[in-house]
Design an enzyme around this catalytic site. Sequence first.
Site, PDB file in Angstrom:
ATOM      1  N   LEU A  19       4.211   0.069   3.956  1.00 32.08           N
ATOM      2  CA  LEU A  19       3.711  -1.046   4.761  1.00 32.08           C
ATOM      3  C   LEU A  19       2.323  -1.377   4.242  1.00 32.08           C
ATOM      4  O   LEU A  19       1.573  -0.474   3.849  1.00 32.08           O
ATOM      5  CB  LEU A  19       3.616  -0.675   6.252  1.00 32.08           C
ATOM      6  CG  LEU A  19       4.900  -0.534   7.066  1.00 32.08           C
ATOM      7  CD1 LEU A  19       4.549  -0.102   8.493  1.00 32.08           C
ATOM      8  CD2 LEU A  19       5.699  -1.822   7.088  1.00 32.08           C
ATOM      9  N   ASP A  20       1.956  -2.645   4.239  1.00 33.30           N
ATOM     10  CA  ASP A  20       0.603  -3.020   3.858  1.00 33.30           C
ATOM     11  C   ASP A  20      -0.400  -2.337   4.779  1.00 33.30           C
ATOM     12  O   ASP A  20      -0.113  -2.069   5.949  1.00 33.30           O
ATOM     13  CB  ASP A  20       0.402  -4.536   3.959  1.00 33.30           C
ATOM     14  CG  ASP A  20       1.204  -5.303   2.921  1.00 33.30           C
ATOM     15  OD1 ASP A  20       1.643  -4.679   1.937  1.00 33.30           O
ATOM     16  OD2 ASP A  20       1.372  -6.518   3.097  1.00 33.30           O
ATOM     17  N   ARG A  21      -1.589  -2.088   4.259  1.00 30.68           N
ATOM     18  CA  ARG A  21      -2.633  -1.449   5.063  1.00 30.68           C
ATOM     19  C   ARG A  21      -2.902  -2.229   6.346  1.00 30.68           C
ATOM     20  O   ARG A  21      -3.113  -1.657   7.411  1.00 30.68           O
ATOM     21  CB  ARG A  21      -3.931  -1.341   4.236  1.00 30.68           C
ATOM     22  CG  ARG A  21      -5.071  -0.644   4.968  1.00 30.68           C
ATOM     23  CD  ARG A  21      -6.294  -0.516   4.069  1.00 30.68           C
ATOM     24  NE  ARG A  21      -6.801  -1.829   3.695  1.00 30.68           N
ATOM     25  CZ  ARG A  21      -7.610  -2.571   4.457  1.00 30.68           C
ATOM     26  NH1 ARG A  21      -7.988  -2.137   5.649  1.00 30.68           N
ATOM     27  NH2 ARG A  21      -8.041  -3.738   4.040  1.00 30.68           N
TER      28      ARG A  21
END
Length: 330
Positions: A141-143
Amino acid sequence: MAEVSKNSVIHELITENEHGQRLDNLLLKKCKGVPKSHVYSVVRSGQVRVNGRRAAVSYRLQTGDVVRIPPMRTARVEQEVVDGAALKVQLPVVYEDDGLLIVDKPAGIAVHGGSGESFGVVEALRRQRPQARFLELAHRLDRETSGLLLLGKKRSVLLALHEMFRAGARGGSERGADKRYQVLVLGRWMDPLRNVRLPLHKYLLESGERRVRVAEEGKAAHTVFRLLARWERYSLLEAELKTGRTHQIRVHLAHLGYPIAGDEKYGDFALNRALAREGLKRMFLHAGKISLPHPQDGRELVVEAALPGALAQFLQKLSTKEKQDYGGTV
């Protein structure tokens, strides 16, 4: 002074972000504080494996490769700093059994260390669970994105999860994981249901930062959007990923003229500053639901994570404000 890391063997799934990268460059990024000479020695000795086989340091990684990274010598002082930071992270467990762990990742935390991050979710979990013999990320998942993140507690489960996510990335008819996100965008989205098929191409800025854009030469990408709520200036959507490209939801929406509220890469930057003053200080993108056949027994597993408090509160504030100004949700 160095010491042998106590971490277990890591099995790293190569995604589009690492596609084409040399094996030695990946290892140097993943193994912060490890002398370059030691990295090369470990590769030559055969301890590093790609898809179960020996590989040269010059090997160009391919999407879907699984790299075995053994414990390596790291600087003690760096390890202590990482440990101290990682132990402070609270990671709510949404589901767990003997082979699978699903956590609700907060926004602002990377899923793993590297690329400027000293630690991530997986490092934090390993330090909080020293008894765990195996714990590896099944996907990313993106930060800036919050929500459901899957980890394998057994190698057999991890490999099964990898295959499910690869099936999703291929976009075929194979049974994979069904991932749903909640996303708030700028603008009045009119379609109850909309299939978006726009190819995505990765490129680098002069600074070296990786970005994605819609381009004919890109890879096929398919997102299904469903309208959940609409106000005068904003719309709340559900995004279903049919393929799993980097920044897929964010780029599709920005290209269509509906940037995600709070998106610092592809969003409306003036709007983001205004939203921050109103209380939204992060990107409004949350991985709220995932359905998949359990990798051990095939039973249907459906897991959900409620909107984080900050996002739910912002929606309530938005509804109240727009009801006063425009008459409410339409």
